[in-house]
Design a protein around this motif. Structure first.
Motif, PDB file in Angstrom:
ATOM      1  N   ILE A 486       0.814  -1.383   0.215  1.00 29.71           N
ATOM      2  CA  ILE A 486       0.219  -0.184  -0.137  1.00 29.71           C
ATOM      3  C   ILE A 486       1.158   1.281   0.203  1.00 29.71           C
ATOM      4  O   ILE A 486       0.336   2.143  -0.554  1.00 29.71           O
ATOM      5  CB  ILE A 486      -1.079  -0.320   1.015  1.00 29.71           C
ATOM      6  CG1 ILE A 486      -1.591  -1.195   1.098  1.00 29.71           C
ATOM      7  CG2 ILE A 486      -1.207   1.444   1.919  1.00 29.71           C
ATOM      8  CD1 ILE A 486      -3.112  -0.557   2.467  1.00 29.71           C
ATOM      9  N   THR A 487       2.029   1.308   0.673  1.00 30.90           N
ATOM     10  CA  THR A 487       2.794   2.655   0.858  1.00 30.90           C
ATOM     11  C   THR A 487       3.880   2.408  -0.533  1.00 30.90           C
ATOM     12  O   THR A 487       3.475   4.064  -1.029  1.00 30.90           O
ATOM     13  CB  THR A 487       3.932   2.040   1.915  1.00 30.90           C
ATOM     14  OG1 THR A 487       3.263   2.046   3.298  1.00 30.90           O
ATOM     15  CG2 THR A 487       4.803   3.541   1.378  1.00 30.90           C
ATOM     16  N   THR A 488       3.506   1.664  -0.792  1.00 26.04           N
ATOM     17  CA  THR A 488       4.757   1.764  -2.582  1.00 26.04           C
ATOM     18  C   THR A 488       3.317   2.394  -3.050  1.00 26.04           C
ATOM     19  O   THR A 488       3.922   3.471  -3.909  1.00 26.04           O
ATOM     20  CB  THR A 488       4.929   0.533  -3.030  1.00 26.04           C
ATOM     21  OG1 THR A 488       5.972  -0.222  -1.898  1.00 26.04           O
ATOM     22  CG2 THR A 488       5.724   1.018  -4.451  1.00 26.04           C
ATOM     23  N   ALA A 489       2.213   2.236  -3.605  1.00 27.68           N
ATOM     24  CA  ALA A 489       1.568   2.220  -4.234  1.00 27.68           C
ATOM     25  C   ALA A 489       1.210   3.571  -4.369  1.00 27.68           C
ATOM     26  O   ALA A 489       0.883   4.651  -5.162  1.00 27.68           O
ATOM     27  CB  ALA A 489       0.077   0.915  -4.370  1.00 27.68           C
ATOM     28  N   TYR A 490       0.613   4.261  -2.958  1.00 28.69           N
ATOM     29  CA  TYR A 490       0.819   5.170  -3.145  1.00 28.69           C
ATOM     30  C   TYR A 490       2.237   6.777  -3.096  1.00 28.69           C
ATOM     31  O   TYR A 490       1.871   7.473  -3.919  1.00 28.69           O
ATOM     32  CB  TYR A 490       0.083   5.684  -1.512  1.00 28.69           C
ATOM     33  CG  TYR A 490      -1.099   5.180  -1.246  1.00 28.69           C
ATOM     34  CD1 TYR A 490      -1.913   6.047  -2.074  1.00 28.69           C
ATOM     35  CD2 TYR A 490      -1.508   4.352  -0.723  1.00 28.69           C
ATOM     36  CE1 TYR A 490      -3.698   5.959  -1.377  1.00 28.69           C
ATOM     37  CE2 TYR A 490      -3.149   3.997  -0.701  1.00 28.69           C
ATOM     38  CZ  TYR A 490      -3.898   5.009  -0.961  1.00 28.69           C
ATOM     39  OH  TYR A 490      -5.437   4.669  -0.819  1.00 28.69           O
ATOM     40  N   ASN A 491       3.137   5.658  -2.714  1.00 25.97           N
ATOM     41  CA  ASN A 491       4.610   6.383  -3.386  1.00 25.97           C
ATOM     42  C   ASN A 491       4.249   6.685  -4.860  1.00 25.97           C
ATOM     43  O   ASN A 491       4.539   7.910  -5.188  1.00 25.97           O
ATOM     44  CB  ASN A 491       5.260   5.706  -2.626  1.00 25.97           C
ATOM     45  CG  ASN A 491       5.436   5.633  -1.550  1.00 25.97           C
ATOM     46  OD1 ASN A 491       5.290   6.837  -0.754  1.00 25.97           O
ATOM     47  ND2 ASN A 491       6.535   4.774  -0.741  1.00 25.97           N
ATOM     48  N   VAL A 492       3.813   5.731  -5.806  1.00 28.78           N
ATOM     49  CA  VAL A 492       3.787   5.679  -7.277  1.00 28.78           C
ATOM     50  C   VAL A 492       3.256   6.958  -7.610  1.00 28.78           C
ATOM     51  O   VAL A 492       3.255   7.626  -8.459  1.00 28.78           O
ATOM     52  CB  VAL A 492       3.406   4.438  -7.897  1.00 28.78           C
ATOM     53  CG1 VAL A 492       2.955   4.564  -9.216  1.00 28.78           C
ATOM     54  CG2 VAL A 492       4.835   3.514  -7.615  1.00 28.78           C
ATOM     55  N   LEU A 493       1.655   6.837  -6.961  1.00 25.43           N
ATOM     56  CA  LEU A 493       0.651   7.787  -6.755  1.00 25.43           C
ATOM     57  C   LEU A 493       0.842   9.499  -6.615  1.00 25.43           C
ATOM     58  O   LEU A 493       0.455  10.286  -7.320  1.00 25.43           O
ATOM     59  CB  LEU A 493      -0.973   7.553  -6.092  1.00 25.43           C
ATOM     60  CG  LEU A 493      -1.594   8.310  -6.741  1.00 25.43           C
ATOM     61  CD1 LEU A 493      -2.201   7.728  -8.000  1.00 25.43           C
ATOM     62  CD2 LEU A 493      -3.230   7.727  -5.632  1.00 25.43           C
ATOM     63  N   ASN A 494       1.800   9.531  -5.424  1.00 25.28           N
ATOM     64  CA  ASN A 494       2.231  11.174  -5.419  1.00 25.28           C
ATOM     65  C   ASN A 494       3.562  11.231  -6.004  1.00 25.28           C
ATOM     66  O   ASN A 494       4.046  12.008  -5.378  1.00 25.28           O
ATOM     67  CB  ASN A 494       2.343  10.608  -4.040  1.00 25.28           C
ATOM     68  CG  ASN A 494       1.538  11.379  -2.984  1.00 25.28           C
ATOM     69  OD1 ASN A 494      -0.191  11.247  -3.657  1.00 25.28           O
ATOM     70  ND2 ASN A 494       1.119  10.545  -2.122  1.00 25.28           N
ATOM     71  N   GLY A 495       4.581  10.251  -6.911  1.00 30.58           N
ATOM     72  CA  GLY A 495       5.389  10.671  -7.501  1.00 30.58           C
ATOM     73  C   GLY A 495       6.966  10.700  -7.154  1.00 30.58           C
ATOM     74  O   GLY A 495       7.639  11.184  -7.500  1.00 30.58           O
ATOM     75  N   SER A 496       6.396   9.679  -6.010  1.00 32.27           N
ATOM     76  CA  SER A 496       7.993   9.446  -5.472  1.00 32.27           C
ATOM     77  C   SER A 496       8.639   8.760  -6.225  1.00 32.27           C
ATOM     78  O   SER A 496       8.395   7.519  -6.650  1.00 32.27           O
ATOM     79  CB  SER A 496       7.595   8.590  -3.589  1.00 32.27           C
ATOM     80  OG  SER A 496       8.469   8.570  -3.410  1.00 32.27           O
ATOM     81  N   LYS A 497      10.309   8.613  -6.076  1.00 30.22           N
ATOM     82  CA  LYS A 497      10.989   7.824  -7.487  1.00 30.22           C
ATOM     83  C   LYS A 497      11.685   7.454  -6.460  1.00 30.22           C
ATOM     84  O   LYS A 497      12.055   6.497  -6.742  1.00 30.22           O
ATOM     85  CB  LYS A 497      12.418   9.301  -7.362  1.00 30.22           C
ATOM     86  CG  LYS A 497      11.452  10.242  -8.435  1.00 30.22           C
ATOM     87  CD  LYS A 497      12.953  11.077  -8.972  1.00 30.22           C
ATOM     88  CE  LYS A 497      12.155  12.024  -9.457  1.00 30.22           C
ATOM     89  NZ  LYS A 497      13.272  13.252 -10.467  1.00 30.22           N
ATOM     90  N   GLY A 498      11.521   6.864  -5.113  1.00 34.97           N
ATOM     91  CA  GLY A 498      12.031   5.755  -4.154  1.00 34.97           C
ATOM     92  C   GLY A 498      11.858   4.475  -5.145  1.00 34.97           C
ATOM     93  O   GLY A 498      10.464   4.403  -5.218  1.00 34.97           O
ATOM     94  N   THR A 499      12.438   3.283  -4.981  1.00 36.33           N
ATOM     95  CA  THR A 499      12.026   1.934  -5.712  1.00 36.33           C
ATOM     96  C   THR A 499      12.328   1.117  -4.427  1.00 36.33           C
ATOM     97  O   THR A 499      12.098   1.672  -3.016  1.00 36.33           O
ATOM     98  CB  THR A 499      13.269   1.644  -6.747  1.00 36.33           C
ATOM     99  OG1 THR A 499      14.539   1.603  -5.489  1.00 36.33           O
ATOM    100  CG2 THR A 499      13.499   2.575  -7.782  1.00 36.33           C
ATOM    101  N   PRO A 500      10.912  -0.081  -4.342  1.00 35.69           N
ATOM    102  CA  PRO A 500      10.941  -0.910  -3.546  1.00 35.69           C
ATOM    103  C   PRO A 500      12.467  -1.453  -2.720  1.00 35.69           C
ATOM    104  O   PRO A 500      13.325  -1.521  -4.454  1.00 35.69           O
ATOM    105  CB  PRO A 500       9.533  -2.146  -4.255  1.00 35.69           C
ATOM    106  CG  PRO A 500       8.733  -0.607  -5.380  1.00 35.69           C
ATOM    107  CD  PRO A 500       9.766   0.448  -5.220  1.00 35.69           C
TER     108      PRO A 500
END
Length: 722
Positions: A486-500
């Motif tokens: 869920i954290t990664t999904a929202y990071n993607v949605l918010n444009g966060s460049k960090g990878t899993p």
């Protein structure tokens, strides 16, 4: 110098439906040994007598082969060839057993008997009047298909499309092609304008003939609609059609005016935008129904809303967040409302509470979703009965429409539709026109997911209109429970460049992590990692079924790490059954996972339904396929609308959740790498997600926050109706 060889096609070792490329064994006349032939040979079958022209070549790996440049096919004339031809399963009702019986009885006259004296087939033990009749019908269909194939082989039309042509027009297929080629482009899926245009031009139709320009303009608008638009700016349409038809813009403009005047297209806002009539009707219906519903009186009995919410909280044994309570309040007070939010934001809690409250008031409630899996999840989440919209509305194939409509509405006082981001305008219109005006309607979905496969952007347009009361759920409740996914999904949605969590190889995989990213920059390495996950890691380390519990979701169909190639790779790796039907580009075996790609109302299976092949009847050319809710018997021709489903597209996965999801991402997928596609893929995984590929491709997807724009008119129509 090219050489010509005549002989019987003994065996097909490889066949590609798309380009007709075939590798097979041909037995030349008067010779015992076979030769290997390769090349484009559309529609040929085992047992046929082929006259092939070409040259001998030496393949470094496979030795001497005959490379075919031209092929002429005739029905087999020898007993051996006839036995081979009939035993191939080409004619339903005749498998190897009956092929031998029939040929033993009639010898070289077999094909003449089937064609001209089919009643005599009853002379063969085991063939009654019914089987004889079905063999004759199948034979005539094959003859028509063969004629069409010979006519179309120079145009690159696949054998599967030829079958669809014959099913539509019967024995008149060739006549229709020769006299009305543009009609074929309109009516037959898969035979597009370009193919029909090539046929027409070869038959002498003029380059700027009105028939050609009109057909090209309508096809151009359909192509733009297939990209998701329900209307397009007139200027864009003219430019698109001018390029497609390779003609002067003035010629196009003249025909545009004709199509508008004849009502074959609809002009909106002083002809600046153009719509096809069915899209215009669908958007108008949605706008009118929602407008009327918002103004109409509620059919619900009196409900003390705040007391009802407290009662639902007591049943749930926990308190609702304010935005959850507000969503329930709005759904009970407003005739039409929307609930939108991502994973973990409490949509399930809200739906369960609404169902309990409405049920307690003895109100007829309908729960529906666009796909079978989404409906199944909705049932499990709410404790109510949910079904697909198609099954709810009861499509009647003989009438070509739904049984429930404005004249025969559903019996409902409260309707909840989950996964509403998947609704295209035509399905949304069909559903809304069948809902009584007094009923409450709640549309639930994640507006940040991919839009519908079909034309339109219904959920987004309704939210942006601000005409429909909307609750946006933003508080995440499941973050601790399913943190990485869920954290990664929202990071993607918010444009966060960090990878899993990144791994250099499959050797570093850990069973304890819920999301892992395996670096495999090259497509070949990506494919090998996927195969390792499905064949080794998932069954051995996770103790999960790589078929039932796992789904590969890929951005593209083509390429080494594309859906098609992943499917054939995983089929070989995971399915021990090797015998099956070869149809098109795939071989279908017992145990294979398959997906339905078009709605089949006769069989009651729909686009996106996934099933497993349980058994195959080679004698009658049928398959038993177990879908989620029922077992279906499919014929060879039904396989036109089917493909393997070890890997499917992200679009096809919408509305579904899987325990384990594998997402290949390589730079070769660049055309499809978008933020909402990656977000949608990540939100399909329930317990474990494996991203396999290039971190650069991941960054490309996260960075691309601008999905392809869709031109629609629903928002404007709704505001006008209000």
């Amino acid at each position: 110098m090219p050489e010509t060889i005549r002989g019987v096609l003994e065996r097909i070792m490889f066949s590609n439906e798309e380009n007709h490329f075939l590798i097979g064994d041909l037995r030349p006349e008067d010779k015992k040994a076979t030769i290997t032939v390769t090349g484009a040979m559309p529609g040929v079958q085992c047992g046929e007598t082929l006259e092939v022209t070409g040259d001998w070549v030496v393949n470094p790996k496979y030795g001497t082969q005959f490379k075919v440049t031209h092929v002429k096919s005739t029905l087999p004339s020898t007993v051996h060839g006839i036995r081979k031809y009939l035993g191939s399963g080409l004619v339903p009702g005749i498998g190897k057993v009956y092929a031998n019986k029939i040929v033993d009885h009639f010898g070289a006259e077999t094909l003449t008997i089937i064609s001209e004296e089919s009643a005599r087939l009853r002379e063969v033990a085991g063939i009654g009047a019914g089987r004889a009749k079905s063999i004759k019908a199948a034979w005539e269909e094959q003859a028509a298909i063969r004629e069409v194939m010979l006519f179309l082989q120079t145009y690159g039309v696949t054998a599967a499309r030829c079958v669809r042509l014959v099913k539509q027009y019967g024995n008149e297929a060739k006549t229709v092609l020769e006299n009305e080629p543009y009609r074929v482009a309109r009516e037959i899926d898969g035979i597009g304008f370009k193919t029909a245009d090539q046929i027409a031009l070869n038959l002498g139709f003029g380059n700027d003939s009105p028939k050609r320009l009109d057909a090209g303009l309508l096809f151009s608008l359909q192509e733009l609609e297939s990209d998701g638009h329900t209307c397009v700016p007139r200027r864009l349409w003219v430019e698109h059609a001018t390029q497609l038809l390779d003609t002067e813009e003035a010629n196009i403009e003249a025909r545009v005016s004709h199509l508008v005047e004849s009502k074959e297209v609809i002009s909106i806002d002083d002809e600046h935008r153009i719509q096809l009539p069915h899209s215009h009707r669908a958007e108008t219906t949605i706008a009118q129904v929602i407008s009327r519903s918002l103004k109409a009186n509620s059919g619900l009995p009196p409900i003390k809303v705040d007391a009802a919410i407290e009662w639902a909280q007591d049943k749930a044994s926990f308190g609702f967040a304010e935005e959850q309570a507000q969503a329930i309040r709005t759904g009970l007070n407003e005739k039409v409302s929307i609930i939108t939010g991502g994973p973990g934001t409490g949509k399930t809690t809200i739906l369960r509470a609404l169902v309990q409250i409405v049920r307690a008031k003895k109100v007829d409630i309908i729960l529906a979703a666009p796909t079978g899996r989404a409906a199944q999840r909705m049932s499990q989440a709410t404790g109510g009965f949910a079904q697909t919209i198609h099954r709810l509305l009861k499509f009647e194939p003989h009438k070509g429409n739904f049984a429930h409509n404005e004249s025969n509405p559903l019996k409902a006082g409260f309707v909840i539709v989950d996964e509403s981001s998947m609704l295209d305008v035509r399905l949304a219109a069909a559903l809304l026109r069948a809902i009584p005006q007094s009923a409450h309607i709640i549309l639930v979905g994640d507006v940040n997911q991919l839009p519908s496969v079909g034309a339109g952007n219904v959920l987004k347009d309704l939210i942006e209109s601000k005409a429909v009361p909307t609750t946006r759920l933003q508080k995440i409740f499941r973050q601790n429970e399913e943190s990485s996914i869920i954290t990664t999904a929202y990071n993607v949605l918010n444009g966060s460049k960090g990878t899993p969590y990144l791994l250099d190889s499959t050797a570093e995989l850990g069973a304890q992590y819920d999301l892992q990213f395996i670096k495999a920059p090259e497509a070949d390495d990506c494919l090998k990692a996927i195969e390792y996950l499905c064949k080794q890691f998932i069954p051995n380390k996770l103790r999960r079924d790589p078929l039932r519990d796992t789904q590969v979701l890929a951005p593209m169909h083509r390429g080494v790490a594309g859906i098609s190639n992943i499917n054939t790779t995983l089929q070989k790796a995971l399915n021990t059954h090797k015998n099956g039907f070869t149809f098109g580009a795939y071989k279908y075996c017992i145990g294979d996972k398959i997906i339905q790609n078009r709605n089949n109302y006769d069989l009651n299976i729909y686009n996106g339904d996934i099933g497993t092949i349980e058994s195959i009847d080679y004698e009658n050319s049928t398959l038993q396929v177990q879908f989620d809710s029922e077992q279906v018997e499919m014929t060879r021709s039904d396989l036109l609308d089917v493909s393997l489903a070890y890997a499917i597209s992200v679009h096809k996965s919408q509305g579904s959740e899987y325990p384990i999801v594998i997402i290949p991402l390589v730079k070769g997928h660049f055309m499809m790498l978008q933020r909402n596609l990656l977000y949608t893929a990540l939100t399909r995984g329930k317990q474990k997600i494996f991203i396999v590929g290039d971190p650069v491709a991941y960054f490309m997807a996260v960075k691309n926050a601008d999905p392809a724009m869709r031109f629609t008119d629903l928002k404007e129509k709704l505001l006008e109706a209000m």
